[in-house]
Design a protein around this motif. Structure first.
Motif, mmCIF file in Angstrom:
data_model
loop_
_atom_site.group_PDB
_atom_site.id
_atom_site.type_symbol
_atom_site.label_atom_id
_atom_site.label_comp_id
_atom_site.label_asym_id
_atom_site.label_seq_id
_atom_site.Cartn_x
_atom_site.Cartn_y
_atom_site.Cartn_z
ATOM 1 N N ILE A 86 -25.867 -4.608 -9.827
ATOM 2 C CA ILE A 86 -26.813 -5.639 -9.908
ATOM 3 C C ILE A 86 -26.614 -6.729 -8.889
ATOM 4 O O ILE A 86 -25.659 -7.013 -8.585
ATOM 5 C CB ILE A 86 -26.528 -6.257 -11.357
ATOM 6 C CG1 ILE A 86 -26.559 -5.347 -12.529
ATOM 7 C CG2 ILE A 86 -27.446 -7.585 -11.448
ATOM 8 C CD1 ILE A 86 -26.046 -5.965 -13.575
ATOM 9 N N GLY A 87 -27.974 -6.632 -8.006
ATOM 10 C CA GLY A 87 -27.711 -7.569 -6.847
ATOM 11 C C GLY A 87 -27.013 -6.822 -5.800
ATOM 12 O O GLY A 87 -26.017 -7.195 -5.189
ATOM 13 N N THR A 106 -27.733 3.617 -8.711
ATOM 14 C CA THR A 106 -28.835 2.811 -8.626
ATOM 15 C C THR A 106 -28.422 1.384 -8.278
ATOM 16 O O THR A 106 -27.265 0.850 -8.970
ATOM 17 C CB THR A 106 -29.503 2.877 -9.632
ATOM 18 O OG1 THR A 106 -30.038 3.874 -10.225
ATOM 19 C CG2 THR A 106 -31.005 1.888 -9.360
ATOM 20 N N GLY A 107 -29.040 0.814 -7.109
ATOM 21 C CA GLY A 107 -28.912 -0.621 -6.672
ATOM 22 C C GLY A 107 -30.104 -1.327 -6.920
ATOM 23 O O GLY A 107 -31.029 -0.699 -6.434
ATOM 24 N N ILE A 108 -30.105 -2.432 -7.365
ATOM 25 C CA ILE A 108 -31.280 -3.312 -7.525
ATOM 26 C C ILE A 108 -31.145 -4.609 -6.720
ATOM 27 O O ILE A 108 -30.021 -4.997 -6.681
ATOM 28 C CB ILE A 108 -31.827 -3.607 -8.692
ATOM 29 C CG1 ILE A 108 -30.588 -4.334 -9.474
ATOM 30 C CG2 ILE A 108 -32.175 -2.290 -9.422
ATOM 31 C CD1 ILE A 108 -31.357 -5.068 -10.896
ATOM 32 N N ILE A 151 -22.663 -3.108 -12.960
ATOM 33 C CA ILE A 151 -21.603 -3.840 -12.224
ATOM 34 C C ILE A 151 -22.352 -5.074 -11.351
ATOM 35 O O ILE A 151 -23.315 -5.122 -10.886
ATOM 36 C CB ILE A 151 -20.900 -2.850 -11.067
ATOM 37 C CG1 ILE A 151 -20.169 -1.853 -11.563
ATOM 38 C CG2 ILE A 151 -19.920 -3.549 -10.170
ATOM 39 C CD1 ILE A 151 -20.025 -0.717 -10.570
ATOM 40 N N ASP A 152 -21.593 -6.243 -11.417
ATOM 41 C CA ASP A 152 -22.021 -7.405 -11.026
ATOM 42 C C ASP A 152 -20.820 -8.166 -10.060
ATOM 43 O O ASP A 152 -19.997 -8.412 -10.549
ATOM 44 C CB ASP A 152 -22.593 -8.620 -12.014
ATOM 45 C CG ASP A 152 -23.397 -9.668 -11.562
ATOM 46 O OD1 ASP A 152 -22.694 -10.348 -10.478
ATOM 47 O OD2 ASP A 152 -24.035 -10.380 -12.113
ATOM 48 N N LYS A 153 -21.252 -8.438 -8.899
ATOM 49 C CA LYS A 153 -20.252 -9.105 -8.093
ATOM 50 C C LYS A 153 -21.059 -10.312 -7.487
ATOM 51 O O LYS A 153 -21.845 -10.133 -6.365
ATOM 52 C CB LYS A 153 -19.621 -8.281 -6.691
ATOM 53 C CG LYS A 153 -18.864 -7.080 -7.257
ATOM 54 C CD LYS A 153 -17.974 -6.663 -6.075
ATOM 55 C CE LYS A 153 -18.758 -6.109 -4.922
ATOM 56 N NZ LYS A 153 -18.913 -7.375 -3.897
ATOM 57 N N GLY A 154 -21.271 -11.555 -8.072
ATOM 58 C CA GLY A 154 -21.956 -12.456 -7.535
ATOM 59 C C GLY A 154 -23.306 -12.914 -7.788
ATOM 60 O O GLY A 154 -23.733 -14.040 -7.811
#
Length: 237
Positions: A86-87, A106-108, A151-154
């Motif tokens: 995510i991001g 997948t990346g968004i 997964i979210d980093k920030g």
């Protein structure tokens, strides 16, 4: 900085009063929460990558990726698990995931420059099977579903800093996350704005706390705290 809470069970129920206490008055909004800021930042990184091949900043540093990867391997997350970054920013985490054998990635990101940069970085690494999409996580219209791991980093940090109704944005984030994950799916979040306790309150509905990942600590005024929080949650019904 609050001392880490020792309980390792589910979050329980949270009231609106508790939510407000932990979520909206702890820090001011910032340009770091705007799409315009990130588009400009990634446009510069894209130009730099095209000029000299530098992928740009790795948010929270390489160790932030490694600690999540270590947990995933210890937890035996299958290599064919559907994983959403995510991001995704410059796509650096997607590269590391692919190098560790994960192949359903997948990346968004809502920044067109970010998406172009991530695609260029992945192509330079010879990773042609990774999906990167220009998607606003908060306005994806149900497009995101069926993921085993998110997964979210920030990104949640940035949403929390948005000057335009970040309170609603934080609620929408949790709703979208629940929709994106399969039942018992895993959510890994790294945050420099929120403490463990605050994240437990925010993700108390629809998620079960699994584990806190170790992050660097500091001591100030006789108390020990962490500048970064890294938590693992499981999606529950």
């Amino acid at each position: 900085m609050a001392e880490p809470r020792q309980d390792s069970h589910g979050c329980g129920n949270c009231s609106d009063l508790e939510e407000d206490k932990y979520s909206d008055d702890d820090f001011e909004t910032s340009k770091l929460g705007t799409k315009e800021y990130w588009e400009e930042a990634y446009q510069k990184e894209l130009e730099t990558f095209k000029d000299i091949g530098d992928v740009g900043e790795i948010w929270f540093g390489e160790e932030s990726m490694n600690r999540v990867l270590r947990w995933m391997q210890k937890a035996k997350i299958p290599e064919d698990a559907a994983i959403l970054d995510i991001g995704t920013g410059n796509g650096a985490f997607l590269v590391e995931l692919a190098k560790h054998g994960y192949r359903n990635l997948t990346g968004i990101d809502y920044s067109p420059a970010s998406v172009e940069l991530a695609r260029n970085v992945l192509q330079a690494e010879g990773l042609t099977d990774v999906t990167v999409k220009e998607t606003d996580f908060l306005n994806c219209g149900g497009e995101l579903a069926g993921f085993d791991v998110c997964i979210d980093k920030g990104t949640f940090d940035a949403i929390s800093l948005n000057p335009d109704d970040n309170k609603e944005g934080k609620k929408l984030y949790v709703h979208t996350l629940r929709d994106a994950l399969k039942d018992s799916g895993i959510f890994a979040i790294t945050s420099c704005n929120w403490t463990k306790e605050q994240l437990l309150e925010r993700f108390c509905e629809g998620f079960e706390f699994v584990q806190e990942l170790p992050t660097p600590s500091f001591q100030f005024g006789g108390r020990i705290g962490n500048s970064v929080a890294a938590l693992i949650f499981k999606r529950v019904r």
